[in-house]
Design a protein around this motif. Structure first.
Motif, mmCIF file in Angstrom:
data_model
loop_
_atom_site.group_PDB
_atom_site.id
_atom_site.type_symbol
_atom_site.label_atom_id
_atom_site.label_comp_id
_atom_site.label_asym_id
_atom_site.label_seq_id
_atom_site.Cartn_x
_atom_site.Cartn_y
_atom_site.Cartn_z
ATOM 1 N N TYR A 33 -8.162 -25.087 -36.408
ATOM 2 C CA TYR A 33 -9.270 -24.164 -36.685
ATOM 3 C C TYR A 33 -9.192 -23.562 -38.080
ATOM 4 O O TYR A 33 -8.114 -23.153 -38.530
ATOM 5 N N THR A 34 -10.353 -23.496 -38.747
ATOM 6 C CA THR A 34 -10.527 -22.678 -39.947
ATOM 7 C C THR A 34 -11.830 -21.899 -39.779
ATOM 8 O O THR A 34 -12.728 -22.332 -39.042
ATOM 9 N N ILE A 35 -11.938 -20.780 -40.446
ATOM 10 C CA ILE A 35 -13.151 -19.969 -40.353
ATOM 11 C C ILE A 35 -14.360 -20.756 -40.844
ATOM 12 O O ILE A 35 -15.423 -20.728 -40.235
ATOM 13 N N SER A 36 -14.214 -21.495 -41.935
ATOM 14 C CA SER A 36 -15.360 -22.202 -42.522
ATOM 15 C C SER A 36 -15.767 -23.471 -41.778
ATOM 16 O O SER A 36 -16.907 -23.896 -41.878
ATOM 17 N N ASN A 37 -14.852 -24.097 -41.024
ATOM 18 C CA ASN A 37 -15.183 -25.356 -40.361
ATOM 19 C C ASN A 37 -15.001 -25.351 -38.847
ATOM 20 O O ASN A 37 -15.286 -26.362 -38.205
ATOM 21 N N GLY A 38 -14.505 -24.298 -38.262
ATOM 22 C CA GLY A 38 -14.285 -24.259 -36.819
ATOM 23 C C GLY A 38 -13.143 -25.183 -36.407
ATOM 24 O O GLY A 38 -12.292 -25.558 -37.215
ATOM 25 N N MET A 39 -13.109 -25.574 -35.133
ATOM 26 C CA MET A 39 -12.083 -26.491 -34.594
ATOM 27 C C MET A 39 -12.498 -27.918 -34.912
ATOM 28 O O MET A 39 -13.555 -28.376 -34.461
ATOM 29 N N GLU A 40 -11.685 -28.624 -35.684
ATOM 30 C CA GLU A 40 -12.010 -29.990 -36.099
ATOM 31 C C GLU A 40 -10.758 -30.862 -36.092
ATOM 32 O O GLU A 40 -9.668 -30.390 -35.816
ATOM 33 N N SER A 61 -19.517 -24.331 -39.664
ATOM 34 C CA SER A 61 -18.527 -23.556 -38.923
ATOM 35 C C SER A 61 -18.525 -23.843 -37.419
ATOM 36 O O SER A 61 -17.762 -23.252 -36.676
ATOM 37 N N GLY A 62 -19.372 -24.762 -36.962
ATOM 38 C CA GLY A 62 -19.388 -25.140 -35.543
ATOM 39 C C GLY A 62 -18.115 -25.865 -35.153
ATOM 40 O O GLY A 62 -17.464 -26.497 -35.977
ATOM 41 N N ASN A 63 -17.766 -25.792 -33.894
ATOM 42 C CA ASN A 63 -16.541 -26.417 -33.389
ATOM 43 C C ASN A 63 -16.796 -27.844 -32.921
ATOM 44 O O ASN A 63 -17.602 -28.057 -32.020
ATOM 45 N N GLY A 64 -16.101 -28.817 -33.525
ATOM 46 C CA GLY A 64 -16.156 -30.199 -33.069
ATOM 47 C C GLY A 64 -15.251 -30.410 -31.864
ATOM 48 O O GLY A 64 -15.500 -31.257 -31.029
ATOM 49 N N ASN A 65 -14.190 -29.608 -31.772
ATOM 50 C CA ASN A 65 -13.254 -29.647 -30.639
ATOM 51 C C ASN A 65 -12.760 -31.049 -30.313
ATOM 52 O O ASN A 65 -13.106 -31.622 -29.287
ATOM 53 N N ALA A 66 -11.955 -31.627 -31.177
ATOM 54 C CA ALA A 66 -11.374 -32.962 -30.949
ATOM 55 C C ALA A 66 -10.268 -32.852 -29.902
ATOM 56 O O ALA A 66 -9.143 -32.487 -30.199
ATOM 57 N N ASN A 67 -10.595 -33.169 -28.657
ATOM 58 C CA ASN A 67 -9.670 -33.035 -27.522
ATOM 59 C C ASN A 67 -9.215 -34.386 -27.005
ATOM 60 O O ASN A 67 -9.894 -35.387 -27.182
ATOM 61 N N ASP A 68 -8.105 -34.375 -26.294
ATOM 62 C CA ASP A 68 -7.595 -35.573 -25.611
ATOM 63 C C ASP A 68 -7.454 -36.753 -26.568
ATOM 64 O O ASP A 68 -7.886 -37.866 -26.271
ATOM 65 N N ILE A 69 -6.855 -36.530 -27.714
ATOM 66 C CA ILE A 69 -6.726 -37.553 -28.757
ATOM 67 C C ILE A 69 -5.720 -38.612 -28.325
ATOM 68 O O ILE A 69 -4.608 -38.297 -27.920
ATOM 69 N N VAL A 70 -6.131 -39.889 -28.428
ATOM 70 C CA VAL A 70 -5.232 -40.999 -28.120
ATOM 71 C C VAL A 70 -5.310 -42.013 -29.268
ATOM 72 O O VAL A 70 -6.386 -42.253 -29.826
ATOM 73 N N ALA A 71 -4.165 -42.555 -29.662
ATOM 74 C CA ALA A 71 -4.106 -43.564 -30.727
ATOM 75 C C ALA A 71 -4.094 -44.948 -30.099
ATOM 76 O O ALA A 71 -3.400 -45.192 -29.114
ATOM 77 N N MET A 72 -4.888 -45.856 -30.691
ATOM 78 C CA MET A 72 -4.941 -47.239 -30.230
ATOM 79 C C MET A 72 -5.160 -48.119 -31.446
ATOM 80 O O MET A 72 -6.221 -48.077 -32.058
ATOM 81 N N ALA A 80 -15.273 -35.061 -28.339
ATOM 82 C CA ALA A 80 -15.706 -34.077 -29.329
ATOM 83 C C ALA A 80 -17.200 -33.820 -29.165
ATOM 84 O O ALA A 80 -17.886 -34.531 -28.429
ATOM 85 N N SER A 81 -17.689 -32.817 -29.890
ATOM 86 C CA SER A 81 -19.114 -32.484 -29.879
ATOM 87 C C SER A 81 -19.614 -32.287 -31.302
ATOM 88 O O SER A 81 -18.988 -31.589 -32.090
ATOM 89 N N ASP A 82 -20.757 -32.904 -31.597
ATOM 90 C CA ASP A 82 -21.369 -32.721 -32.914
ATOM 91 C C ASP A 82 -22.370 -31.562 -32.915
ATOM 92 O O ASP A 82 -23.036 -31.308 -33.907
#
Length: 149
Positions: A33-40, A61-72, A80-82
Motif C-alpha cells: 500500500y501507498t497513499i497515492s496508489n492504494g494496494m497494488e 489511489s484505488g486498491n487493485g488488491n493483488a491477492n492469492d498470488i501464484v507463480a507459474m 485483483a480489481s481494476d
C-alpha cells in the motif's frame, strides 16, 4: 541472526502492508500500500535490494488488491480489481512487464472472486463464482509455453 526493514514502501510513519508474498527466482512479489496508489502489485529483487511497484491495476489511489498470488513459469496469476469489472483473475508476465485481466468470471461489474489459486502442471485451480452457481471449483488451462528456471 539479524532482522532489518528491507523497504519503506509507504514512506514515513504510514503502513506499507506488504503481504501475499510469493517467490519467483530471486524476486519477491507481493501486494503493498501507498497513499497515492492504494494496494497494488509490488516486487523486491533480492540481488540488489531494489523494490518497485509492478502494476497499478486500479489506477490512481484505488486498491487493485493483488491477492492469492501464484507463480507459474514466467507469469504471476492473482485475484485483483481494476475498479470496474470486480475482483477477477489477473496475470503479470515478468519477461515484458505486461499485466492484464485473464478472465471475467462474473461478467460485468460482479465479483468472480478467484480465490485460493494453485498451479498444477499446466493448469490453475481456484475457487470462484459466476454469479449464478455460487462459489465452486474452477480450472484454467494455461496455453503459453512455461519455462521453469
Amino acid at each position: 541472526d539479524s532482522t532489518w526493514q528491507v523497504a519503506d514502501i509507504n514512506s514515513g510513519s504510514g503502513h506499507g502492508f506488504a503481504n501475499e508474498i510469493t517467490v519467483m527466482g530471486t524476486r519477491l512479489y507481493f501486494e503493498a500500500y501507498t497513499i497515492s496508489n492504494g494496494m497494488e502489485l509490488w516486487a523486491h529483487e533480492t540481488t540488489n535490494d531494489s523494490t518497485w511497484q509492478v502494476a497499478d491495476i486500479n489506477s490512481g489511489s484505488g486498491n487493485g488488491n493483488a491477492n492469492d498470488i501464484v507463480a507459474m513459469g514466467t507469469r504471476l496469476y492473482f485475484e485483483a480489481s481494476d475498479g470496474s469489472s470486480g475482483y477477477e483473475l489477473w496475470a503479470h508476465e515478468t519477461t515484458n512487464g505486461s499485466t492484464w485481466q485473464v478472465a471475467d468470471i462474473n461478467s460485468g461489474s460482479g465479483n468472480g472472486n478467484a480465490n485460493d489459486i494453485v498451479a498444477m502442471g499446466t493448469r490453475l485451480y481456484f475457487e470462484a463464482s459466476d454469479g449464478s452457481s455460487g462459489y465452486e471449483l474452477w480450472m484454467m488451462e494455461i496455453e503459453h509455453s512455461i519455462s521453469y528456471s
